[in-house]
Write a protein that holds these residues in place. Structure first.
Motif, PDB file in Angstrom:
ATOM      1  N   ILE A  41     -24.820  31.327   9.343  1.00 18.08           N
ATOM      2  CA  ILE A  41     -26.222  31.541   8.951  1.00 18.08           C
ATOM      3  C   ILE A  41     -27.049  30.312   9.303  1.00 18.08           C
ATOM      4  O   ILE A  41     -28.173  30.416   9.826  1.00 18.08           O
ATOM      5  CB  ILE A  41     -26.315  31.850   7.442  1.00 18.08           C
ATOM      6  CG1 ILE A  41     -25.616  33.183   7.127  1.00 18.08           C
ATOM      7  CG2 ILE A  41     -27.766  31.895   6.989  1.00 18.08           C
ATOM      8  CD1 ILE A  41     -25.489  33.465   5.646  1.00 18.08           C
ATOM      9  N   GLU A  42     -26.516  29.130   9.017  1.00 16.58           N
ATOM     10  CA  GLU A  42     -27.240  27.887   9.311  1.00 16.58           C
ATOM     11  C   GLU A  42     -27.444  27.716  10.814  1.00 16.58           C
ATOM     12  O   GLU A  42     -28.504  27.245  11.266  1.00 16.58           O
ATOM     13  CB  GLU A  42     -26.481  26.701   8.719  1.00 16.58           C
ATOM     14  CG  GLU A  42     -26.543  26.682   7.187  1.00 16.58           C
ATOM     15  CD  GLU A  42     -25.750  25.551   6.566  1.00 16.58           C
ATOM     16  OE1 GLU A  42     -26.169  25.035   5.509  1.00 16.58           O
ATOM     17  OE2 GLU A  42     -24.694  25.179   7.138  1.00 16.58           O
ATOM     18  N   GLY A  47     -30.684  24.996  11.043  1.00 19.83           N
ATOM     19  CA  GLY A  47     -30.650  23.819  10.176  1.00 19.83           C
ATOM     20  C   GLY A  47     -29.815  24.051   8.939  1.00 19.83           C
ATOM     21  O   GLY A  47     -29.469  25.202   8.599  1.00 19.83           O
ATOM     22  N   ALA A  48     -29.477  22.967   8.249  1.00 22.44           N
ATOM     23  CA  ALA A  48     -28.669  23.048   7.027  1.00 22.44           C
ATOM     24  C   ALA A  48     -29.495  23.646   5.894  1.00 22.44           C
ATOM     25  O   ALA A  48     -30.662  23.277   5.687  1.00 22.44           O
ATOM     26  CB  ALA A  48     -28.165  21.662   6.636  1.00 22.44           C
ATOM     27  N   THR A  60     -31.525  22.479   0.588  1.00 28.01           N
ATOM     28  CA  THR A  60     -32.373  21.565   1.346  1.00 28.01           C
ATOM     29  C   THR A  60     -33.794  22.130   1.352  1.00 28.01           C
ATOM     30  O   THR A  60     -34.018  23.264   0.902  1.00 28.01           O
ATOM     31  CB  THR A  60     -31.870  21.439   2.786  1.00 28.01           C
ATOM     32  OG1 THR A  60     -31.980  22.731   3.410  1.00 28.01           O
ATOM     33  CG2 THR A  60     -30.419  20.965   2.836  1.00 28.01           C
ATOM     34  N   PRO A  61     -34.788  21.387   1.862  1.00 31.45           N
ATOM     35  CA  PRO A  61     -36.133  21.976   1.978  1.00 31.45           C
ATOM     36  C   PRO A  61     -36.135  23.291   2.766  1.00 31.45           C
ATOM     37  O   PRO A  61     -36.814  24.246   2.390  1.00 31.45           O
ATOM     38  CB  PRO A  61     -36.915  20.878   2.699  1.00 31.45           C
ATOM     39  CG  PRO A  61     -36.252  19.604   2.248  1.00 31.45           C
ATOM     40  CD  PRO A  61     -34.791  19.941   2.166  1.00 31.45           C
ATOM     41  N   LEU A  67     -34.687  30.694   0.628  1.00 29.58           N
ATOM     42  CA  LEU A  67     -34.408  31.341  -0.655  1.00 29.58           C
ATOM     43  C   LEU A  67     -35.663  31.973  -1.252  1.00 29.58           C
ATOM     44  O   LEU A  67     -35.592  33.021  -1.897  1.00 29.58           O
ATOM     45  CB  LEU A  67     -33.817  30.329  -1.634  1.00 29.58           C
ATOM     46  CG  LEU A  67     -32.361  29.939  -1.378  1.00 29.58           C
ATOM     47  CD1 LEU A  67     -32.015  28.672  -2.146  1.00 29.58           C
ATOM     48  CD2 LEU A  67     -31.422  31.075  -1.764  1.00 29.58           C
ATOM     49  N   SER A  68     -36.808  31.332  -1.045  1.00 34.46           N
ATOM     50  CA  SER A  68     -38.051  31.881  -1.594  1.00 34.46           C
ATOM     51  C   SER A  68     -38.378  33.252  -0.994  1.00 34.46           C
ATOM     52  O   SER A  68     -39.030  34.072  -1.620  1.00 34.46           O
ATOM     53  CB  SER A  68     -39.212  30.908  -1.358  1.00 34.46           C
ATOM     54  OG  SER A  68     -39.558  30.850   0.019  1.00 34.46           O
ATOM     55  N   ARG A  69     -37.926  33.473   0.237  1.00 35.13           N
ATOM     56  CA  ARG A  69     -38.126  34.783   0.867  1.00 35.13           C
ATOM     57  C   ARG A  69     -36.947  35.714   0.628  1.00 35.13           C
ATOM     58  O   ARG A  69     -37.098  36.933   0.575  1.00 35.13           O
ATOM     59  CB  ARG A  69     -38.327  34.597   2.386  1.00 35.13           C
ATOM     60  CG  ARG A  69     -39.503  33.716   2.761  1.00 35.13           C
ATOM     61  CD  ARG A  69     -40.825  34.368   2.381  1.00 35.13           C
ATOM     62  NE  ARG A  69     -41.041  35.610   3.094  1.00 35.13           N
ATOM     63  CZ  ARG A  69     -41.574  35.693   4.314  1.00 35.13           C
ATOM     64  NH1 ARG A  69     -41.959  34.589   4.938  1.00 35.13           N
ATOM     65  NH2 ARG A  69     -41.742  36.866   4.896  1.00 35.13           N
TER      66      ARG A  69
END
Length: 316
Positions: A41-42, A47-48, A60-61, A67-69
């Protein structure tokens, strides 16, 4: 690799549990398999998503953005599956979550009388219950919000306020000197041992503020409120309690002077339809329970009289 709902569900599980091991157990997969899935997935997203450390995994940011989506999508899919199954089978099950309340029995009885089939999931954490509603694991949740400690309301939840401020009372041994009076000053309990449940969201912070405001620093034991009730009965501790709690031969429920502790009672759901269907029966059950407690009934009558007097026009 195209992302699928199962990939998003895996990311949410890792974030919720803070551990690849616990997330794998929750998802029913082997940890190496989940680790491989996360790496893919990353790679797909560039990115991580999590920082791995001995203390666990934290987003991470980029992970927080994903996650917000992901959370709303996972919740919608769970809700879709649940509603589709209910429609296909004619299921009338209502998945209810709640923190502790004496109104629960009357509420469930009324729901059944209306032809619904409620199931119940109890949790001392209102934040955990709200997350379960948002994730589609519960239909409605009856929770309390401790004054001064706002709950974390997931995006998309609908809320209705049952009681804007319910005062919290104190439970004492029946032979406690302070139990001779209908109202107890916190300072009268400075030399007592208190038992507080620190796992209840916001509870310990609110009680500490009450102690500081009263200028006392009593000895505090940490434990669940079922244990606290038993220890109150044997004279070992005093504890905060809901105003709907009833005095017994070995315990006395009393109002705290100035009502220094309060909670807001809320009903949460994903849709207005679920709220409209559940709230009237909950209101009826709460009124019934409140009427059974003499101390709380007197408090409510006093508050009603005070509010009525405040609205009355001044005499010329």
């Amino acid at each position: 690799m195209d992302l699928e709902v199962r990939h998003l569900r895996a990311l949410c599980a890792i974030a919720d549990t803070g551990s690849l091991h616990r997330a794998a157990r929750q998802l029913g997969v082997a940890q190496p398999s989940l680790s491989t899935q996360l790496r893919r997935i990353e790679q797909e997203l560039g990115g991580a998503l999590f920082v791995r450390a001995r203390t666990g995994c934290r987003p991470t940011p980029l992970g927080r953005l994903v996650l917000s989506r992901a959370r709303p999508l996972v919740a919608e899919m769970r809700s879709l599956v649940s509603e589709a199954r209910a429609a296909a089978t004619g299921d009338t099950e209502l998945r209810v979550g709640s923190t502790a309340s004496k109104a629960l029995a009357g509420w469930l009885r009324r729901l059944r009388a209306r032809g619904q089939d409620p199931t119940l999931h109890m949790n001392v954490s209102p934040n955990a219950l709200l997350r379960m509603v948002a994730d589609g694991q519960l239909d409605v949740a009856f929770v309390h919000e401790v004054e001064g400690c706002p709950l974390r309301i997931p995006e998309g939840l609908r809320l209705r306020v049952l009681i804007d401020r319910e005062p919290q009372f104190v439970s004492l041994p029946a032979d406690h000197p302070a139990a001779a009076h209908p109202v107890v000053h916190v300072r009268e309990l400075a030399d007592d041992r208190w038992m507080i449940d620190p796992t209840v969201d916001g509870e310990w912070d609110a009680v500490q503020r009450m102690f500081r405001a009263a200028g006392i620093s009593p000895h505090v034991l940490h434990g669940d409120y079922h244990t606290a009730a038993a220890l109150v009965a044997t004279g070992e501790v005093v504890t905060v309690c809901q105003p709907t709690a009833l005095s017994r031969p070995d315990t006395a429920v009393r109002r705290l002077h100035g009502d220094p502790l309060g909670v807001r009672l809320l009903l949460a759901a994903r849709t207005e339809t679920d709220l409209d269907g559940a709230l009237p029966t909950l209101e009826e059950a709460y009124r019934e329970t409140a009427h059974q407690s003499a101390a709380y009934r007197e408090w409510l009558e006093h508050e009603t009289a005070t509010a009525t007097a405040a609205r009355a026009p001044a005499l010329p």
